[in-house]
Motif scaffolding. Structure first.
Motif, PDB file in Angstrom:
ATOM      1  N   PRO A   1       1.309  -3.587  -9.678  1.00 18.29           N
ATOM      2  CA  PRO A   1       0.176  -4.525  -9.688  1.00 18.29           C
ATOM      3  C   PRO A   1      -0.181  -5.048  -8.291  1.00 18.29           C
ATOM      4  CG  PRO A   1       1.737  -5.049 -11.437  1.00 18.29           C
ATOM      5  CD  PRO A   1       2.387  -4.006 -10.581  1.00 18.29           C
ATOM      6  N   ARG A   2       0.721  -4.912  -7.319  1.00 17.88           N
ATOM      7  CA  ARG A   2       0.426  -5.409  -5.966  1.00 17.88           C
ATOM      8  C   ARG A   2      -0.150  -4.330  -5.052  1.00 17.88           C
ATOM      9  NH1 ARG A   2       2.486 -10.915  -4.395  1.00 17.88           N
ATOM     10  NH2 ARG A   2       0.396 -10.596  -3.573  1.00 17.88           N
ATOM     11  N   THR A   3      -0.289  -3.107  -5.573  1.00 16.99           N
ATOM     12  CA  THR A   3      -0.836  -2.025  -4.748  1.00 16.99           C
ATOM     13  C   THR A   3      -2.304  -2.301  -4.441  1.00 16.99           C
ATOM     14  OG1 THR A   3       0.639  -0.469  -5.850  1.00 16.99           O
ATOM     15  CG2 THR A   3      -1.219   0.465  -4.611  1.00 16.99           C
TER      16      THR A   3
ATOM     17  N   VAL B   1      -7.728   1.250  -6.814  1.00 16.72           N
ATOM     18  CA  VAL B   1      -7.585   0.908  -5.387  1.00 16.72           C
ATOM     19  C   VAL B   1      -8.310   1.959  -4.550  1.00 16.72           C
ATOM     20  CG1 VAL B   1      -5.352  -0.198  -5.787  1.00 16.72           C
ATOM     21  CG2 VAL B   1      -5.419   2.190  -5.007  1.00 16.72           C
ATOM     22  N   PRO B   2      -8.763   1.595  -3.339  1.00 13.19           N
ATOM     23  CA  PRO B   2      -9.451   2.571  -2.499  1.00 13.19           C
ATOM     24  C   PRO B   2      -8.494   3.588  -1.885  1.00 13.19           C
ATOM     25  CG  PRO B   2      -9.221   0.490  -1.333  1.00 13.19           C
ATOM     26  CD  PRO B   2      -8.708   0.259  -2.725  1.00 13.19           C
TER      27      PRO B   2
ATOM     28  N   PHE C   1       0.858  -1.184   0.000  1.00 16.57           N
ATOM     29  CA  PHE C   1       0.000   0.000   0.000  1.00 16.57           C
ATOM     30  C   PHE C   1       0.888   1.225   0.000  1.00 16.57           C
ATOM     31  CE2 PHE C   1      -0.026   1.537   4.489  1.00 16.57           C
ATOM     32  CZ  PHE C   1       0.642   0.483   5.104  1.00 16.57           C
ATOM     33  N   ILE C   2       0.370   2.283  -0.611  1.00 20.49           N
ATOM     34  CA  ILE C   2       1.133   3.526  -0.715  1.00 20.49           C
ATOM     35  C   ILE C   2       0.662   4.448   0.399  1.00 20.49           C
ATOM     36  CG2 ILE C   2       1.661   5.509  -2.195  1.00 20.49           C
ATOM     37  CD1 ILE C   2       0.771   3.683  -4.588  1.00 20.49           C
ATOM     38  N   ALA C   3       1.605   5.033   1.127  1.00 22.15           N
ATOM     39  CA  ALA C   3       1.236   5.957   2.206  1.00 22.15           C
ATOM     40  C   ALA C   3       1.988   7.263   2.048  1.00 22.15           C
ATOM     41  CB  ALA C   3       1.542   5.341   3.571  1.00 22.15           C
TER      42      ALA C   3
ATOM     43  N   GLY D   1     -11.186  -9.613  -8.649  1.00 24.75           N
ATOM     44  CA  GLY D   1     -10.824 -10.524  -7.556  1.00 24.75           C
ATOM     45  C   GLY D   1      -9.704 -10.008  -6.677  1.00 24.75           C
ATOM     46  N   LYS D   2      -9.486  -8.680  -6.677  1.00 21.61           N
ATOM     47  CA  LYS D   2      -8.375  -8.123  -5.895  1.00 21.61           C
ATOM     48  C   LYS D   2      -8.653  -8.118  -4.399  1.00 21.61           C
ATOM     49  CE  LYS D   2      -6.266  -4.140  -7.294  1.00 21.61           C
ATOM     50  NZ  LYS D   2      -6.167  -2.855  -8.025  1.00 21.61           N
ATOM     51  N   TYR D   3      -9.939  -8.155  -4.045  1.00 24.88           N
ATOM     52  CA  TYR D   3     -10.311  -8.021  -2.635  1.00 24.88           C
ATOM     53  C   TYR D   3     -11.172  -9.206  -2.202  1.00 24.88           C
ATOM     54  CZ  TYR D   3      -8.423  -3.443  -3.542  1.00 24.88           C
ATOM     55  OH  TYR D   3      -7.579  -2.427  -3.907  1.00 24.88           O
TER      56      TYR D   3
END
Lengths: 426, 194
Positions: free
Chosen positions: A147-149, A179-180, A105-107, A234-236
């Motif tokens: 792609p993994r974010t 992504v959210p 995740f990006i912060a 299907g990411k989540y």
């Protein structure tokens, strides 16, 4: 029955609460109980299977906590919320629904020091990898997407310097990446900024701060904006796939636009366990009733104190977005027109030693590691909240060695200024 | 009707007036959303009829399955369709052959067919799409607040203590029409993409 939109202050008092059906009690009762009786075996099975609305056990839900949840959801403009034991617990529960080992995740780099530690160290052992980006350079978020974010995390008003984040610009990056966007709205509170109106998909709070407002109770909350489609790609899987914990229920299919809040409750809180005490929920609810009054006074006081410090000969600089000269002033006018918050930093010409001296001489300001109290607070982040960061990271997050952080309370501003004046001058 | 955002009074009027509900696609599998909704609405006093050709000869919570709407053989107030959007139109066309016509056609969460909706509305049938009657009943009565859901209603009145199987009042003051602004926007964007 007319459909009309009550104002923020009305919601702060009423949302989620109605007189107790059994006793008529007008204040929300403290349901200090672990468990709730079932009507019969079928009722029990319906509740456990998520088929019926109702209470089972306070680690899953509690009527006092539910009032708090609905109230914050209403104030933030979300579909649902889940209260937990602390702001840190809220962050763990949110990311547990989104992340698998090896995901990223990006912060934003400018965050509360405790969040930086949690993301860097504790989450690493779960295999959740944080990738840092610079909230002053939106393209750094774009470059960090892989792609993994699985999510982007920012603070609306960032600790410790009270800088304002361009939520809309970062929400555009999140939407493009699929992504959210998670926004920690602790320092703004929904009175100043409602991140969902600017594109946030999930809002988290430390209720301990401005929402509770009195420095007496820990708590955290997760608000679901109801805006994110969890079913794509299907990411989540926690939301889109049949859950073995519940005999194959698919949460998004069953709960629609509040499925994320339900996932946090029935997969996160139930299994990780950071439940909020109903007593704390009651204290925080009582605090929220006066949020609009407190927050406005704290912002007005903060601006007066910042103006005083900016004109003082011992002060090198003041970082407060409410000052017209501040780097973040235009963003503050856009996102927080009622006030730029009540937490900010300033640096002293005398450096580290002058900071230590100031803190020791203050009589009204309390030297402690919290913000958002009715009382005015002071801290030296480099030696406390941000002390576990290395020097470069301290400076990048706005907590260099010469920096002092203030959280302004609801006292009379003349008394706060007088206290600072005597401590700076002597 | 603007199917992107329903006023609460529209939903409230439907749930306060209909008595019988035929649920097309009702499932006897107790983790399916249709089972949840069927059971809940039956407990709240609605006259529920399960419609599913795959289960004729069996019962759902004591109610015998029928194969199709035309097999029900008596007037029904509302048809609640638990099928994907692509299977909505034939169900609505069958509903339009009933005499008397149903008063309401409701399509479940995730289901939307604007062509079918327009056909039904042209003969005076009220249509709701992409909503769940269980969630809406729970929301307008505030019963759903137990789960931390924003009911978007307020009340300063003492509600009767709930007992098993009772009808709940839906007549609370609404905070705003339809869903939350942000979730409405997201749903609209999604339906425009597809």
């Amino acid at each position: 029955m007319s459909d009309r939109l009550p104002g923020f202050s009305t919601l702060a008092v009423h949302a989620g609460a109605q007189p107790d059906p059994t006793t008529g009690a007008r204040a929300t009762p403290i349901y200090q109980t672990t468990s709730f009786v079932f009507n019969d075996a079928d009722h029990a099975a319906s509740l456990f299977g998520l088929q019926a609305f109702g209470n089972i056990y306070t680690r899953i839900g509690n009527p006092t906590n539910a009032v708090l949840e609905e109230r914050v959801a209403a104030l933030e403009g979300g579909t649902a919320a889940l209260a937990v034991a602390s702001g840190h617990a809220a962050q763990v529960v949110v990311l547990q629904q989104l992340m698998q080992p090896g995901d990223e995740f990006i912060a934003a780099r400018k965050l509360y020091g405790g969040s930086i530690n949690q993301f860097t160290h504790a989450f690493k052992s779960f295999g959740w990898n944080v990738v840092w980006a610079d909230p002053d350079d939106i393209s750094s978020f774009e470059r960090a997407v892989t792609p993994r974010t699985k999510a982007i995390f920012i603070e609306s008003i960032a600790n410790p310097a009270g800088s304002i984040t361009d939520i809309e610009a970062i929400s555009t990056v999140a939407r493009k990446a699929g992504v959210p966007l998670i926004v920690d709205n602790t320092l703004a509170s929904p009175y100043l900024i409602r991140p969902i109106d600017h594109g946030a998909d999930i809002v988290v709070h430390s209720l301990t701060k401005f929402l509770g407002g009195h420095g007496n109770s820990l708590g955290g909350i997760i608000v679901d904006a109801g805006t994110f489609d969890w079913s794509t790609g299907g990411k989540y899987p926690m939301l889109s796939e049949p859950r073995p914990e519940y005999h194959g229920i698919k949460l998004q299919e069953t709960f629609g636009n509040f499925a994320f809040a339900i996932a946090c409750r029935v997969l996160g809180l139930r299994d990780l366990g950071p439940a909020l005490s109903p007593f704390n929920a009651f204290m925080i609810l009582t605090g929220i009733e006066t949020l609009p009054l407190r927050m406005q006074k704290q912002c007005d006081n903060a601006k007066a104190v910042a103006e005083f410090l900016a004109g003082h000969s011992a002060v090198a600089s003041v970082s407060y977005a409410g000052l017209p000269s501040d780097k973040y002033h235009q963003l503050a006018r856009k996102y927080a027109p009622k006030g730029a918050g009540a937490v900010f930093t300033f640096s002293l010409k005398g450096g580290y030693d002058a900071g230590v001296s100031l803190v020791s001489k203050l009589q009204l300001f309390s030297h402690l590691a919290n913000v958002g109290d009715t009382r005015s607070l002071v801290i030296h982040p480099a030696s406390t909240t941000h002390s576990q960061l290395d020097d470069a990271a301290k400076i990048k997050s706005g907590a260099g060695p010469d920096v002092v952080r203030l959280s302004i309370g609801i006292e009379d501003k003349e008394d706060l200024i007088a206290d600072l004046e005597q401590a700076l001058g002597a | 009707m603007n199917h992107d955002a329903y006023p609460d009074n529209y939903i409230r009027g439907i749930l306060n007036s209909v008595k019988s509900i035929a649920m097309v696609g009702a499932s006897p599998v107790n983790v399916r959303p249709s089972y949840f909704a069927f059971k809940y609405l039956a407990q709240r006093g609605y006259d529920m009829i399960p419609v599913n050709p795959g289960h004729v000869g069996k019962e759902l919570l004591g109610k015998p399955f029928v194969a199709s709407l035309s097999d029900i053989g008596r007037p029904i107030d509302m048809i609640d369709i638990f099928r994907n959007s692509s299977h909505i139109l034939p169900v609505v066309e069958e509903a339009l052959t009933l005499d008397p016509l149903p008063k309401v056609i409701w399509m479940q969460l995730g289901a939307r067919d604007d062509v079918a909706a327009a056909k039904a509305e042209s003969v005076g049938i009220k249509v709701v799409m992409n909503r769940c009657p269980k969630i809406e009943y729970g929301r307008l009565s505030s019963e759903i607040s137990w789960m931390g859901v924003n009911s978007r209603t307020l009340s300063s009145k003492r509600a009767p203590a709930p007992t098993q199987g009772m009808r709940l009042s839906l007549n609370r003051m609404s905070v705003g029409g339809g869903d939350t602004a942000a979730s409405d926007r997201a749903a609209k964007n999604k339906s425009e993409q597809s």
